[in-house]
Write a protein that holds these residues in place. Sequence first.
Motif, PDB file in Angstrom:
ATOM      1  N   ARG A  68       0.770  -1.321   0.109  1.00 16.27           N
ATOM      2  CA  ARG A  68       0.114   0.235   0.124  1.00 16.27           C
ATOM      3  C   ARG A  68       0.936   1.299  -0.135  1.00 16.27           C
ATOM      4  NH1 ARG A  68      -4.426   1.547   4.789  1.00 16.27           N
ATOM      5  NH2 ARG A  68      -2.797   3.312   5.246  1.00 16.27           N
ATOM      6  N   GLN A  69       2.057   1.160   0.583  1.00 16.85           N
ATOM      7  CA  GLN A  69       2.897   2.244   0.597  1.00 16.85           C
ATOM      8  C   GLN A  69       3.452   2.822  -0.750  1.00 16.85           C
ATOM      9  OE1 GLN A  69       6.152   1.117   3.317  1.00 16.85           O
ATOM     10  NE2 GLN A  69       5.686  -0.937   2.466  1.00 16.85           N
ATOM     11  N   PHE A  70       3.347   1.937  -1.578  1.00 13.40           N
ATOM     12  CA  PHE A  70       3.659   2.292  -3.023  1.00 13.40           C
ATOM     13  C   PHE A  70       2.665   3.066  -3.620  1.00 13.40           C
ATOM     14  CE2 PHE A  70       6.471  -0.997  -2.042  1.00 13.40           C
ATOM     15  CZ  PHE A  70       7.694  -0.600  -2.978  1.00 13.40           C
ATOM     16  N   ARG A  71       1.127   2.680  -3.339  1.00 11.11           N
ATOM     17  CA  ARG A  71       0.132   3.355  -3.904  1.00 11.11           C
ATOM     18  C   ARG A  71       0.008   4.651  -3.322  1.00 11.11           C
ATOM     19  NH1 ARG A  71      -5.640   3.034  -5.269  1.00 11.11           N
ATOM     20  NH2 ARG A  71      -6.122   5.081  -4.735  1.00 11.11           N
ATOM     21  N   ASP A  72       0.162   4.900  -2.026  1.00  9.75           N
ATOM     22  CA  ASP A  72       0.243   6.087  -1.252  1.00  9.75           C
ATOM     23  C   ASP A  72       1.060   7.025  -1.889  1.00  9.75           C
ATOM     24  OD1 ASP A  72      -1.766   5.024   0.441  1.00  9.75           O
ATOM     25  OD2 ASP A  72      -0.344   4.761   2.000  1.00  9.75           O
ATOM     26  N   ALA A  73       2.424   6.525  -1.942  1.00 10.81           N
ATOM     27  CA  ALA A  73       3.291   7.248  -2.618  1.00 10.81           C
ATOM     28  C   ALA A  73       2.795   7.639  -4.009  1.00 10.81           C
ATOM     29  CB  ALA A  73       4.636   6.556  -2.964  1.00 10.81           C
ATOM     30  N   ILE A  74       2.112   6.965  -4.808  1.00  8.75           N
ATOM     31  CA  ILE A  74       1.687   7.432  -6.177  1.00  8.75           C
ATOM     32  C   ILE A  74       0.728   8.555  -6.116  1.00  8.75           C
ATOM     33  CG2 ILE A  74       0.352   6.579  -8.217  1.00  8.75           C
ATOM     34  CD1 ILE A  74       1.824   3.808  -7.978  1.00  8.75           C
ATOM     35  N   ASP A  75      -0.461   8.295  -5.046  1.00 10.84           N
ATOM     36  CA  ASP A  75      -1.213   9.048  -4.768  1.00 10.84           C
ATOM     37  C   ASP A  75      -0.687  10.607  -4.395  1.00 10.84           C
ATOM     38  OD1 ASP A  75      -3.242   7.271  -5.302  1.00 10.84           O
ATOM     39  OD2 ASP A  75      -3.797   7.144  -3.167  1.00 10.84           O
ATOM     40  N   GLN A  76       0.376  10.439  -3.688  1.00  6.31           N
ATOM     41  CA  GLN A  76       1.107  11.742  -3.274  1.00  6.31           C
ATOM     42  C   GLN A  76       1.725  12.389  -4.062  1.00  6.31           C
ATOM     43  OE1 GLN A  76       2.744  10.281   0.307  1.00  6.31           O
ATOM     44  NE2 GLN A  76       0.562   9.635   1.298  1.00  6.31           N
TER      45      GLN A  76
END
Length: 401
Positions: free
Chosen positions: A352-360
């Motif tokens: 999820r931390q990769f997806r969060d980074a994409i969102d940010q």
Amino acid sequence: MNIPKAFSREHVEANSGREHQPFREFLRSGEPYRSMLEHNPWLQPPDLSQPLAFGVGRYWDTTTARAHPFWRDYDLPLATQDIHRLRRDFVQWGYCLIQDGLSPSQCDAFLCRLHEQAEGERLAGVQQDTPYGQYVNTLINKGPMFAGCITQDPEYVQAGPLIEQLIHDTLGPGWICHSFLANGADPGGYPQGLHIDQGPLAPWLTEQAPALVNTMYIPQAVNDRNGGTLLIPGSHNKLIAAGSGGKVGKLPPTINLEADAGTIMIFDGRLLHGTGANRTDRRRFVATMSNVKPWMRTQENWVISTAPDVLANASPKLLHRLGLQALTYGSTVEGFGLSARGRVGDPWGAIRQFRDAIDQGSYERVRMLSPESSQQDLNRPYTVAQAMTAAKKAPLTEPGS
Ligand SMILES: [Fe+2]
């Protein structure tokens, strides 16, 4: 460039005739559908350019098991809460029916949300029409009850623990959600072609056990009038007997599923089924949540489609069900997740931390590096490095799955 002749396209093509390709016959067999249609021409899907014909003996022109002259004396599945009966029905007939899997209030909230959403999507011009009726896709973003169903939370689906156990029995631990969408059967719509949900695996049939198990939420009564799902009870066993790439013989007739509101049907990914033709003047909704082995590609690409606020509130169990828990054979990101076992909450598979980074807008991928790389490139805040640091610090939060 002086490339060896053995690598030239001409040489490769000249030596790749049908007779040279070891798996061609199997892979292109078209089974089990080819023999199924050959030996059961009444299973041919309708011509969508013509009005739907009744009275000519086709698969959609049927009735409920109770009323069917062929099936009425068979002991077909009836809605029950007896886990042993459910298991027996599932093995023998390829499906089982959980009575009141949704409580009346869960059922009302579920159905009401589907109708509202369908209408809203039509007004927004984003409705997804099919020849059978309007679909509502990616339910996870469209109401809290749907995420609750994905984790079989009894607050939203009272039979949750029972459903979960039956899927554990069948797919083994660690299974994930393949998709969760609502299937409308609209008045005057066509029936869906009969199919098996693990069809993409064909011509492999996984004879020993299914590779996909579907859970159908039935929030309103269904029958032979309003597009009750068409099924051939026990057809999975006919396909299993034919075997991977084998030929299917004559099949018994279809029935329309008959079930009360609140029933949940669990069915084998090798069972022949399809949406029925709705001959009433009101839409019929069911919602299907299929489930697969954790390394399989999911039908819905949750990693992209799940809304940020849904992800922010997701439990470790929900993240796992959505395939946001990498394991050695699935969903690794830049290698992060290799060696992880896919357990709920395992920090070594927490993507999820990769997806969060994409969102940010902060995802830093590792690109071409060398001893000549600039200090700036060598010192970038690489997301995979941050993930590894976080995993080293984090304890395993929740065992098993
Ligand atoms: Fe299906």
